[in-house]
Scaffold this motif. Structure first.
Motif, mmCIF file in Angstrom:
data_model
loop_
_atom_site.group_PDB
_atom_site.id
_atom_site.type_symbol
_atom_site.label_atom_id
_atom_site.label_comp_id
_atom_site.label_asym_id
_atom_site.label_seq_id
_atom_site.Cartn_x
_atom_site.Cartn_y
_atom_site.Cartn_z
ATOM 1 N N ASP A 1 1.280 9.405 -7.092
ATOM 2 C CA ASP A 1 0.144 9.246 -6.038
ATOM 3 C C ASP A 1 -1.114 8.847 -6.634
ATOM 4 O OD1 ASP A 1 1.870 10.024 -4.058
ATOM 5 O OD2 ASP A 1 1.438 12.155 -3.881
ATOM 6 N N TYR A 2 -1.570 9.054 -7.767
ATOM 7 C CA TYR A 2 -2.748 8.671 -8.550
ATOM 8 C C TYR A 2 -2.510 6.997 -8.340
ATOM 9 C CZ TYR A 2 -6.082 8.173 -12.493
ATOM 10 O OH TYR A 2 -6.995 7.936 -13.461
ATOM 11 N N GLY B 1 -3.284 5.880 -4.762
ATOM 12 C CA GLY B 1 -4.689 6.335 -4.115
ATOM 13 C C GLY B 1 -5.325 5.207 -4.853
ATOM 14 N N HIS B 2 -5.406 4.654 -6.125
ATOM 15 C CA HIS B 2 -6.128 3.716 -6.619
ATOM 16 C C HIS B 2 -6.158 2.499 -5.832
ATOM 17 C CE1 HIS B 2 -8.147 5.860 -9.966
ATOM 18 N NE2 HIS B 2 -6.893 6.239 -10.319
ATOM 19 N N GLU C 1 -5.050 2.101 -2.919
ATOM 20 C CA GLU C 1 -5.646 2.290 -1.431
ATOM 21 C C GLU C 1 -6.990 2.258 -1.355
ATOM 22 O OE1 GLU C 1 -4.186 5.968 -0.503
ATOM 23 O OE2 GLU C 1 -2.454 5.111 0.577
ATOM 24 N N ASP C 2 -7.685 2.531 -2.629
ATOM 25 C CA ASP C 2 -9.185 2.427 -2.691
ATOM 26 C C ASP C 2 -9.537 1.172 -2.893
ATOM 27 O OD1 ASP C 2 -9.519 5.183 -2.633
ATOM 28 O OD2 ASP C 2 -9.813 5.552 -4.966
#
Length: 100
Positions: free
Chosen positions: A4-5, A8-9, A11-12
């Protein structure tokens, strides 16, 4: 399995490219790495698939161009978005200039 890390990046980065007029979505495949597809909506053929991974031998994660070159560090999605916007929009300017 992709952490997910990394997602998440990506998505950012997707939010950051959106503020620059580009559209994006995170793509998850069964056999390949998760990536962010970034498209210039004014020229749908202009797109880039960005992955997120560490530099070999180092723990730090970076965004990577589709051709395997390291693009930008993940702690600065705005900087990576600027690079993407520059590359995808530069081609649009060249295409318009060649039509004149």
């Amino acid at each position: 399995m992709v952490s997910d890390y990394r997602v998440g990046h990506l998505e950012d980065l997707g939010r950051a490219v959106g503020s620059r007029g580009l559209v994006s979505r995170v793509v998850r495949t069964r056999s390949g790495p998760v990536f962010l597809r970034v498209v210039n909506p004014e020229a749908g053929g202009l797109a880039e698939d960005v992955t997120c991974a560490p530099v070999p031998g180092r723990p730090d994660h970076y965004f990577w161009w589709s051709w395997g070159e390291c693009m930008h560090r993940v702690d600065d999605p705005g900087g990576a978005a600027s690079k993407l916007a520059h590359v995808l929009q530069a081609y649009v300017r060249e295409a318009h200039a060649s039509r004149r």
